[in-house]
Scaffold this motif. Structure first.
Motif, mmCIF file in Angstrom:
data_model
loop_
_atom_site.group_PDB
_atom_site.id
_atom_site.type_symbol
_atom_site.label_atom_id
_atom_site.label_comp_id
_atom_site.label_asym_id
_atom_site.label_seq_id
_atom_site.Cartn_x
_atom_site.Cartn_y
_atom_site.Cartn_z
ATOM 1 N N TYR A 34 0.836 -1.202 0.000
ATOM 2 C CA TYR A 34 0.000 0.000 0.000
ATOM 3 C C TYR A 34 0.867 1.248 0.000
ATOM 4 N N ALA A 35 1.915 1.247 0.824
ATOM 5 C CA ALA A 35 2.804 2.406 0.897
ATOM 6 C C ALA A 35 3.474 2.691 -0.443
ATOM 7 N N LEU A 36 3.741 1.630 -1.212
ATOM 8 C CA LEU A 36 4.459 1.766 -2.481
ATOM 9 C C LEU A 36 3.526 1.809 -3.697
ATOM 10 N N SER A 37 2.229 1.798 -3.450
ATOM 11 C CA SER A 37 1.258 1.672 -4.535
ATOM 12 C C SER A 37 1.013 2.952 -5.318
ATOM 13 N N GLY A 38 1.505 4.068 -4.805
ATOM 14 C CA GLY A 38 1.204 5.359 -5.415
ATOM 15 C C GLY A 38 0.150 6.122 -4.647
ATOM 16 N N ALA A 39 -0.489 5.451 -3.694
ATOM 17 C CA ALA A 39 -1.504 6.114 -2.871
ATOM 18 C C ALA A 39 -0.859 7.080 -1.874
ATOM 19 N N ILE A 40 0.432 6.860 -1.591
ATOM 20 C CA ILE A 40 1.161 7.680 -0.635
ATOM 21 C C ILE A 40 2.164 8.545 -1.394
ATOM 22 N N ASP A 41 2.245 9.802 -1.028
ATOM 23 C CA ASP A 41 3.180 10.728 -1.668
ATOM 24 C C ASP A 41 4.558 10.577 -1.031
ATOM 25 N N LEU A 42 5.407 9.781 -1.667
ATOM 26 C CA LEU A 42 6.757 9.527 -1.162
ATOM 27 C C LEU A 42 7.776 10.290 -1.993
ATOM 28 N N ASN A 43 8.781 10.859 -1.335
ATOM 29 C CA ASN A 43 9.874 11.438 -2.100
ATOM 30 C C ASN A 43 10.798 10.300 -2.544
ATOM 31 N N PRO A 44 11.707 10.539 -3.480
ATOM 32 C CA PRO A 44 12.544 9.445 -4.007
ATOM 33 C C PRO A 44 13.332 8.700 -2.934
ATOM 34 N N GLU A 45 13.847 9.430 -1.950
ATOM 35 C CA GLU A 45 14.624 8.780 -0.890
ATOM 36 C C GLU A 45 13.740 7.861 -0.048
ATOM 37 N N GLU A 46 12.550 8.326 0.296
ATOM 38 C CA GLU A 46 11.628 7.509 1.087
ATOM 39 C C GLU A 46 11.224 6.252 0.318
ATOM 40 N N ARG A 47 10.920 6.424 -0.973
ATOM 41 C CA ARG A 47 10.523 5.271 -1.788
ATOM 42 C C ARG A 47 11.654 4.254 -1.901
ATOM 43 N N GLN A 48 12.857 4.739 -2.134
ATOM 44 C CA GLN A 48 13.997 3.832 -2.262
ATOM 45 C C GLN A 48 14.209 3.040 -0.974
ATOM 46 N N LYS A 49 14.080 3.706 0.150
ATOM 47 C CA LYS A 49 14.272 3.048 1.445
ATOM 48 C C LYS A 49 13.208 1.976 1.677
ATOM 49 N N LEU A 50 11.956 2.318 1.395
ATOM 50 C CA LEU A 50 10.877 1.351 1.607
ATOM 51 C C LEU A 50 10.971 0.181 0.638
ATOM 52 N N GLU A 51 11.339 0.459 -0.606
ATOM 53 C CA GLU A 51 11.481 -0.625 -1.587
ATOM 54 C C GLU A 51 12.573 -1.607 -1.160
ATOM 55 N N ALA A 52 13.686 -1.075 -0.641
ATOM 56 C CA ALA A 52 14.785 -1.932 -0.203
ATOM 57 C C ALA A 52 14.360 -2.808 0.980
ATOM 58 N N LEU A 53 13.660 -2.203 1.926
ATOM 59 C CA LEU A 53 13.200 -2.956 3.088
ATOM 60 C C LEU A 53 12.179 -4.017 2.681
ATOM 61 N N HIS A 54 11.319 -3.656 1.753
ATOM 62 C CA HIS A 54 10.292 -4.600 1.306
ATOM 63 C C HIS A 54 10.915 -5.780 0.571
ATOM 64 N N PHE A 55 11.908 -5.514 -0.255
ATOM 65 C CA PHE A 55 12.550 -6.612 -0.967
ATOM 66 C C PHE A 55 13.259 -7.548 0.014
ATOM 67 N N LEU A 56 13.856 -6.976 1.055
ATOM 68 C CA LEU A 56 14.501 -7.803 2.079
ATOM 69 C C LEU A 56 13.478 -8.720 2.741
#
Length: 208
Positions: free
Chosen positions: A69-91
């Motif tokens: 949900y956080a990465l779906s586009g429903a949340i306004d993330l800046n590039p740094e926030e998105r990169q951090k969440l994507e990395a954690l999610h992949f882990l």
């Protein structure tokens, strides 16, 4: 004296991260996460903390739904926030067994995760796993809301009016839940303990 009622979502999210660092999955973490996302359902660090909180045996699908949900586009993330969440999610996806490194190694260091092309992801199995929460909830957003509801239940801030021991279906439907007397009491309690933890963590970081 500062009380929890005076803190904003970002401040509460910071405390949630500190509690996870110091204690792992802990009831106080559930409390500050529930409050933070009640104030701001789009707070990135609070969403990360909710995902971390549920990334345990039995609730992993709630963790996945929160991060999706956080990465779906429903949340306004800046590039740094998105990169951090994507990395954690992949882990997490790798930890749950839905990704395999081309080396075949089961124990990987941080360096291995810098190139995700070195991993083979079982997208079908992961989608089925995610679907165990999203499909009965009805949508990704509803699944996230169920994950938030579950944190409130685990914190002792929510109860089901008609069922003393609500099951997964109750949590996903979301009907009949009410806040407990414990919640407003906690809101008026002191933040001294989490403030002390924050200070200790900041001092430790400064020491390197």
């Amino acid at each position: 004296m500062t009380t929890y009622a005076e803190l904003n979502a970002a401040q509460l999210a910071n405390h949630a991260l500190n509690i996870f660092i110091a204690e792992g999955r802990h009831i106080e973490g559930a409390r500050v996460i529930y409050r933070a996302l009640q104030l701001d359902p789009h707070q990135p660090d609070a969403l990360r903390s909710l995902s971390d909180f549920h990334a345990n045996s039995g609730t992993e699908a709630f963790s996945a739904a929160t991060m999706e949900y956080a990465l779906s586009g429903a949340i306004d993330l800046n590039p740094e926030e998105r990169q951090k969440l994507e990395a954690l999610h992949f882990l997490d996806i790798w930890t749950w067994g839905f990704a395999r490194h081309n080396s075949g190694e089961a124990q990987l260091g941080a360096e291995a995760f810098k190139n995700r092309d070195d991993f083979e992801v079982d997208h079908a199995a992961y989608a089925a796993f995610l679907g165990t929460i999203v499909e009965p909830a009805g949508s990704l957003q509803a699944a996230f809301q169920a994950a938030h509801r579950l944190s409130g239940l685990m914190a002792g801030f929510l109860q089901h009016g008609g069922n003393d021991d609500p099951d997964l279906d109750d949590v996903l439907r979301g009907e009949g839940f009410v806040e407990t007397a414990e919640y407003p009491q906690w809101l008026q309690s002191s933040t001294d303990d989490v403030d002390a933890l924050d200070k200790a963590i900041q001092e430790q970081r400064q020491k390197g």
